[in-house]
Write a protein that holds these residues in place. Structure first.
Motif, PDB file in Angstrom:
ATOM      1  N   UNK A 142     -21.176   4.117  -1.376  1.00 39.45           N
ATOM      2  CA  UNK A 142     -20.785   3.987  -2.774  1.00 39.45           C
ATOM      3  C   UNK A 142     -19.394   4.571  -3.003  1.00 39.45           C
ATOM      4  N   UNK A 143     -19.131   5.770  -2.456  1.00 42.77           N
ATOM      5  CA  UNK A 143     -17.848   6.428  -2.661  1.00 42.77           C
ATOM      6  C   UNK A 143     -16.714   5.631  -2.028  1.00 42.77           C
ATOM      7  N   UNK A 144     -16.951   5.038  -0.834  1.00 46.40           N
ATOM      8  CA  UNK A 144     -15.887   4.286  -0.169  1.00 46.40           C
ATOM      9  C   UNK A 144     -15.540   3.023  -0.946  1.00 46.40           C
ATOM     10  N   UNK A 145     -16.528   2.386  -1.572  1.00 50.75           N
ATOM     11  CA  UNK A 145     -16.270   1.200  -2.397  1.00 50.75           C
ATOM     12  C   UNK A 145     -15.383   1.566  -3.587  1.00 50.75           C
ATOM     13  N   UNK A 146     -15.659   2.708  -4.204  1.00 53.01           N
ATOM     14  CA  UNK A 146     -14.869   3.168  -5.345  1.00 53.01           C
ATOM     15  C   UNK A 146     -13.440   3.496  -4.922  1.00 53.01           C
ATOM     16  N   UNK A 147     -13.284   4.129  -3.749  1.00 58.39           N
ATOM     17  CA  UNK A 147     -11.946   4.456  -3.254  1.00 58.39           C
ATOM     18  C   UNK A 147     -11.160   3.200  -2.892  1.00 58.39           C
ATOM     19  N   UNK A 148     -11.851   2.211  -2.343  1.00 60.86           N
ATOM     20  CA  UNK A 148     -11.173   0.948  -2.034  1.00 60.86           C
ATOM     21  C   UNK A 148     -10.722   0.253  -3.313  1.00 60.86           C
ATOM     22  N   UNK A 149     -11.525   0.349  -4.373  1.00 64.13           N
ATOM     23  CA  UNK A 149     -11.128  -0.212  -5.670  1.00 64.13           C
ATOM     24  C   UNK A 149      -9.915   0.530  -6.225  1.00 64.13           C
ATOM     25  N   UNK A 150      -9.902   1.855  -6.058  1.00 63.58           N
ATOM     26  CA  UNK A 150      -8.755   2.647  -6.494  1.00 63.58           C
ATOM     27  C   UNK A 150      -7.513   2.269  -5.697  1.00 63.58           C
ATOM     28  N   UNK A 151      -7.652   2.146  -4.380  1.00 62.73           N
ATOM     29  CA  UNK A 151      -6.519   1.785  -3.535  1.00 62.73           C
ATOM     30  C   UNK A 151      -5.955   0.424  -3.940  1.00 62.73           C
ATOM     31  N   UNK A 152      -6.827  -0.537  -4.255  1.00 67.75           N
ATOM     32  CA  UNK A 152      -6.373  -1.862  -4.698  1.00 67.75           C
ATOM     33  C   UNK A 152      -5.662  -1.770  -6.044  1.00 67.75           C
ATOM     34  N   UNK A 153      -6.182  -0.937  -6.954  1.00 69.13           N
ATOM     35  CA  UNK A 153      -5.548  -0.763  -8.265  1.00 69.13           C
ATOM     36  C   UNK A 153      -4.178  -0.110  -8.125  1.00 69.13           C
ATOM     37  N   UNK A 154      -4.052   0.845  -7.204  1.00 71.65           N
ATOM     38  CA  UNK A 154      -2.765   1.508  -6.948  1.00 71.65           C
ATOM     39  C   UNK A 154      -1.757   0.498  -6.405  1.00 71.65           C
ATOM     40  N   UNK A 155      -2.193  -0.320  -5.459  1.00 69.51           N
ATOM     41  CA  UNK A 155      -1.297  -1.339  -4.894  1.00 69.51           C
ATOM     42  C   UNK A 155      -0.848  -2.321  -5.974  1.00 69.51           C
ATOM     43  N   UNK A 156      -1.747  -2.671  -6.887  1.00 70.72           N
ATOM     44  CA  UNK A 156      -1.405  -3.569  -7.991  1.00 70.72           C
ATOM     45  C   UNK A 156      -0.396  -2.912  -8.931  1.00 70.72           C
ATOM     46  N   UNK A 157      -0.606  -1.640  -9.244  1.00 74.89           N
ATOM     47  CA  UNK A 157       0.258  -0.952 -10.207  1.00 74.89           C
ATOM     48  C   UNK A 157       1.618  -0.575  -9.621  1.00 74.89           C
ATOM     49  N   UNK A 158       1.653  -0.193  -8.344  1.00 82.07           N
ATOM     50  CA  UNK A 158       2.878   0.375  -7.774  1.00 82.07           C
ATOM     51  C   UNK A 158       3.574  -0.498  -6.741  1.00 82.07           C
ATOM     52  N   UNK A 159       2.829  -1.372  -6.098  1.00 78.85           N
ATOM     53  CA  UNK A 159       3.429  -2.263  -5.111  1.00 78.85           C
ATOM     54  C   UNK A 159       4.123  -1.521  -3.992  1.00 78.85           C
ATOM     55  N   UNK A 160       5.396  -1.867  -3.726  1.00 81.37           N
ATOM     56  CA  UNK A 160       6.147  -1.321  -2.597  1.00 81.37           C
ATOM     57  C   UNK A 160       6.684   0.087  -2.848  1.00 81.37           C
ATOM     58  N   UNK A 161       6.472   0.620  -4.028  1.00 86.24           N
ATOM     59  CA  UNK A 161       6.917   1.989  -4.305  1.00 86.24           C
ATOM     60  C   UNK A 161       6.085   3.021  -3.541  1.00 86.24           C
ATOM     61  N   UNK A 162       4.917   2.612  -3.075  1.00 89.43           N
ATOM     62  CA  UNK A 162       4.074   3.470  -2.237  1.00 89.43           C
ATOM     63  C   UNK A 162       4.488   3.265  -0.791  1.00 89.43           C
ATOM     64  N   UNK A 163       4.952   4.332  -0.135  1.00 86.67           N
ATOM     65  CA  UNK A 163       5.389   4.225   1.262  1.00 86.67           C
ATOM     66  C   UNK A 163       4.243   4.440   2.244  1.00 86.67           C
ATOM     67  N   UNK A 164       3.171   5.097   1.795  1.00 85.66           N
ATOM     68  CA  UNK A 164       2.015   5.339   2.660  1.00 85.66           C
ATOM     69  C   UNK A 164       0.780   5.505   1.788  1.00 85.66           C
ATOM     70  N   UNK A 165      -0.324   4.967   2.256  1.00 86.12           N
ATOM     71  CA  UNK A 165      -1.598   5.097   1.552  1.00 86.12           C
ATOM     72  C   UNK A 165      -2.665   5.392   2.592  1.00 86.12           C
ATOM     73  N   UNK A 166      -3.370   6.517   2.414  1.00 89.03           N
ATOM     74  CA  UNK A 166      -4.337   6.959   3.422  1.00 89.03           C
ATOM     75  C   UNK A 166      -5.682   7.259   2.773  1.00 89.03           C
ATOM     76  N   UNK A 167      -6.721   6.643   3.296  1.00 87.38           N
ATOM     77  CA  UNK A 167      -8.095   6.949   2.901  1.00 87.38           C
ATOM     78  C   UNK A 167      -8.702   7.833   3.992  1.00 87.38           C
ATOM     79  N   UNK A 168      -9.028   9.074   3.653  1.00 92.61           N
ATOM     80  CA  UNK A 168      -9.633   9.986   4.636  1.00 92.61           C
ATOM     81  C   UNK A 168     -10.464  11.020   3.906  1.00 92.61           C
ATOM     82  N   UNK A 169     -11.610  11.343   4.471  1.00 92.71           N
ATOM     83  CA  UNK A 169     -12.495  12.378   3.938  1.00 92.71           C
ATOM     84  C   UNK A 169     -12.839  12.123   2.473  1.00 92.71           C
ATOM     85  N   UNK A 170     -13.109  10.882   2.142  1.00 95.74           N
ATOM     86  CA  UNK A 170     -13.482  10.463   0.787  1.00 95.74           C
ATOM     87  C   UNK A 170     -12.406  10.788  -0.249  1.00 95.74           C
TER      88      UNK A 170
END
Length: 198
Positions: free
Chosen positions: A1-29
């Motif tokens: 459940x937590x990983x699904x929510x984090x993946x949704x957050x990561x997708x929302x961040x990519x939508x909002x910020x695009x290439x302004x994010x130089x690195x995105x890391x999912x680790x330890x929830x």
């Protein structure tokens, strides 16, 4: 459940910020994103105002000295600031990391106008790490004395410091003098089982 929510957050961040994010890391929830210093104010404003993410609160901010990271094998900028953000609307958290481009004079823009809770956190990072926040309304020491020399959370700061402060009753004021504590090694006493209680 937590990983699904984090993946949704990561997708929302990519939508909002695009290439302004130089690195995105999912680790330890947890999700950590990194952006360049020159994009910090724009990224912070988008993170706060974009309805897909709505990070309206900065709940913490801390400095980091990477000079001894991975046993000195770190090959990047020395100083970073890590912002811990909270979205009450979406019930998710985010860690934003930004590296100061100059190791000799770590400088980042202040985010106080975006999240006013960052005020004292920026003062603390300035005091303890020497990171300067350009545009901060009152950037001065917060935890150490105004006459303190150096920044005590830097990895190269001496363990015993440079000076000590004490009250001098003859001068009736606080004075500073070179540190008089002799460095010593403390070796723990080992109690052998065969001699225990005997």
């Amino acid at each position: 459940m937590a990983s699904h929510k984090l993946e949704a957050l990561q997708a929302a961040i990519e939508l909002a910020l695009g290439e302004k994010v130089t690195q995105s890391t999912l680790a330890l929830d947890e999700l950590t994103i990194t952006c360049k210093a020159e994009n910090l104010l724009e990224v912070a404003t988008l993170l706060r105002d974009h309805e897909a993410v709505a990070f309206t609160q900065c709940i913490d901010l801390c400095g980091v000295d990477y000079s001894a990271y991975r046993e000195g094998l770190w090959d990047g900028q020395r100083y970073a600031v890590v912002y811990h953000l909270l979205s009450l609307e979406h019930n998710w958290r985010l860690r934003l990391r930004v590296f100061a481009p100059d190791d000799d004079f770590p400088l980042l823009p202040s985010v106080v106008d975006i999240w006013n809770a960052a005020n004292w956190y920026e003062r603390e990072a300035f005091d303890l790490y020497g990171i300067v926040f350009e545009g901060h309304p009152d950037l001065r020491r917060l935890l150490t004395d105004y006459g303190f020399v150096g920044h005590p959370f830097r990895k190269d700061f001496p363990v015993s410091g440079h000076v000590e402060m004490r009250y001098d009753p003859t001068q009736q004021r606080v004075i500073y003098q070179p540190v008089t504590i002799e460095p010593r090694e403390i070796v723990p006493r080992i109690i052998r089982e065969e001699k225990y209680g005997g």
